[in-house]
Design an enzyme around this catalytic site. Sequence first.
Site, PDB file in Angstrom:
ATOM      1  CB  ALA A  29      -0.910  -0.008   1.222  1.00 18.65           C
ATOM      2  CG  ASN A  30      -0.157   4.655  -1.788  1.00 22.02           C
ATOM      3  OD1 ASN A  30      -0.888   5.484  -1.272  1.00 22.02           O
ATOM      4  ND2 ASN A  30      -0.507   3.982  -2.883  1.00 22.02           N
ATOM      5  NE  ARG A  31       4.989   6.937   4.552  1.00 25.32           N
ATOM      6  CZ  ARG A  31       5.095   6.231   5.679  1.00 25.32           C
ATOM      7  NH1 ARG A  31       4.082   6.179   6.530  1.00 25.32           N
ATOM      8  NH2 ARG A  31       6.217   5.597   5.941  1.00 25.32           N
ATOM      9  CB  SER A  32      -2.931   7.921  -0.794  1.00 21.17           C
ATOM     10  OG  SER A  32      -4.143   8.570  -1.041  1.00 21.17           O
ATOM     11  CB  ALA A  95      -1.888   7.335  -4.150  1.00 25.32           C
TER      12      ALA A  95
END
Length: 227
Positions: A29-32, A95
Site C-alpha cells: 500500500a502507500n500513504r495516501s 494514489a
Amino acid sequence: QAGGPLAGVKVLITAGPTHEPIDPVRYLANRSSGKQGYAIAQACADLGAQVTLVSGPVALRPPAGVTFIACESACEMRDHAMAALPVDVAICAAAVADWRPDHVAGQKIKKQDRTSVPPPLVLVPNPDILAELSEPSPMRPRLVIGFAAETQDVHEHAQAKWRRKGCDWIVANDVSPATGHMGGDTNQVQVITRDGVEAWPEMDKTALAGELARRVAAWLARHPRRD
Ligand code: C5P
C-alpha cells in the site's frame, strides 16, 4: 446545489490508495489518505455535479450526495472507473499502486524457520487508470485531470507525466515528507494545462478542491457539449 454551475454534469473521481494483496492477510500500500480526492468529490457535489467516487481503503466518511464505490486493488478500481463511464469529467486523485504481486497466495504465506530465505515478491504492472481514461475514444470524458505527486523536480516530472498520460490537466504537488502534504490538510500545487503552468498558493485541501471545481465549471462553460 440544484442549478449550480455543475448541474447536470457527471464527474468521476478516484481517490485514496490501493491495496495490492500478497496473501489473505498482507498487502502492499502507500500513504495516501484520500483527503484531497474526497474534498474534490464534495466540492463538485456542492456545485451540483452528479459525482461517482471510486475509493481505495481510507479512514474517511464518503461525502453526502455522491455515488460511492469502495474498492481495494488497482484492478478493481479500474473496473469500477470504466463501469462509471460515460462521464463529462474524470479526476484521478487516487494514489494507485504502480505494481502488484504477480501471484496472490490463497493461504497466509508461512515463515518456515528463523534462517529460511524470505519468499521473493515478484511484481507486475497495474493498469494505468488515468492513461486508459485519456485514450481517444467515444467514451473519453471531455476533461480528464490527473494528479502528480512528486518528491523532487516537481515541474519537470509533472510536465513529462502530462505528455505521457494524454490527460488534459495535471495537478502537480510536492509530497516530500518535509512539506506535510501527503496525509496532511494542506496542499500546494502547480496546474499544468495546454495553456501553460499556474502555481497556486499553499491552501487547505478543501479550498483547493473548491477552486478546482470552479475551474472545471468554467472550462465546461467555455467548451459546450457538441450534441
Ligand atoms: O504515474 P503516476 O502514478 O505518478 O501518475 C499519477 C496520476 O496517474 C494520478 O492522477 C493517478 O491517480 C493516476 N494513476 C492511475 N493509475 C495508475 C497510476 C496512476 O490512474 N496505475
